[in-house]
Scaffold this motif. Structure first.
Motif, PDB file in Angstrom:
ATOM      1  N   GLU A  57       0.852  -1.237   0.023  1.00 47.69           N
ATOM      2  CA  GLU A  57      -0.056  -0.135   0.117  1.00 47.69           C
ATOM      3  C   GLU A  57       0.830   1.339  -0.138  1.00 47.69           C
ATOM      4  O   GLU A  57       0.532   2.229  -0.685  1.00 47.69           O
ATOM      5  N   ARG A  58       2.017   1.122   0.768  1.00 48.72           N
ATOM      6  CA  ARG A  58       2.893   2.198   0.700  1.00 48.72           C
ATOM      7  C   ARG A  58       3.929   2.326  -0.473  1.00 48.72           C
ATOM      8  O   ARG A  58       4.818   3.173  -0.326  1.00 48.72           O
ATOM      9  N   GLY A  59       3.734   1.208  -1.405  1.00 49.70           N
ATOM     10  CA  GLY A  59       4.776   1.387  -2.238  1.00 49.70           C
ATOM     11  C   GLY A  59       6.301   0.985  -1.897  1.00 49.70           C
ATOM     12  O   GLY A  59       7.210   1.317  -2.704  1.00 49.70           O
TER      13      GLY A  59
END
Length: 121
Positions: free
Chosen positions: A76-78
């Motif tokens: 989700e945060r890459g």
């Protein structure tokens, strides 16, 4: 020595202290600026929410629990990550089957090679 991780912040999610210490030493030798570690899913999620990481290494099994929640939080945060596992089976989960896997025990060269591919692409 190749400074692959020079200036990078790295998260290691590993519940076996001796394995964690080995990984921390290897990452230091690769030039990693900082290594933060978590031994549980809760610790890992709290760290991911509170800090920024350039890359991560995630044990597939944390004290009997799968680490899917942590993988989701990183994705989700890459944050690019690789898995590590002592299991012999192919226990990848849907959505992350493309992630590199280091089979324990692994060598410095194996870790370096996987991280080079992870961070170059």
């Amino acid at each position: 020595m190749d400074k692959l991780l020079s200036g990078r912040r790295f998260l290691v999610v590993e519940d076996e202290i001796l394995v964690l210490m080995m990984i921390e030493d290897m990452l230091g030798d690769l030039g990693c600026e900082s290594v933060t570690s978590a031994a549980t899913i809760g610790q890992a999620i709290a760290l991911i929410e509170a800090q920024t990481f350039d890359a991560a290494m995630l044990d597939m099994n944390l004290d009997g629990d799968d680490s899917n929640t942590v993988a989701d939080a990183l994705a989700e945060r890459g944050v690019p990550f690789i898995y590590s596992t002592g299991n012999s089976g192919r226990d990848m989960r849907e959505g992350f089957s493309d992630r590199a896997v280091l089979r324990k025990p692994f060598s410095f060269d194996e870790l370096s090679s996987k991280l080079e591919r992870l961070l170059s692409g």
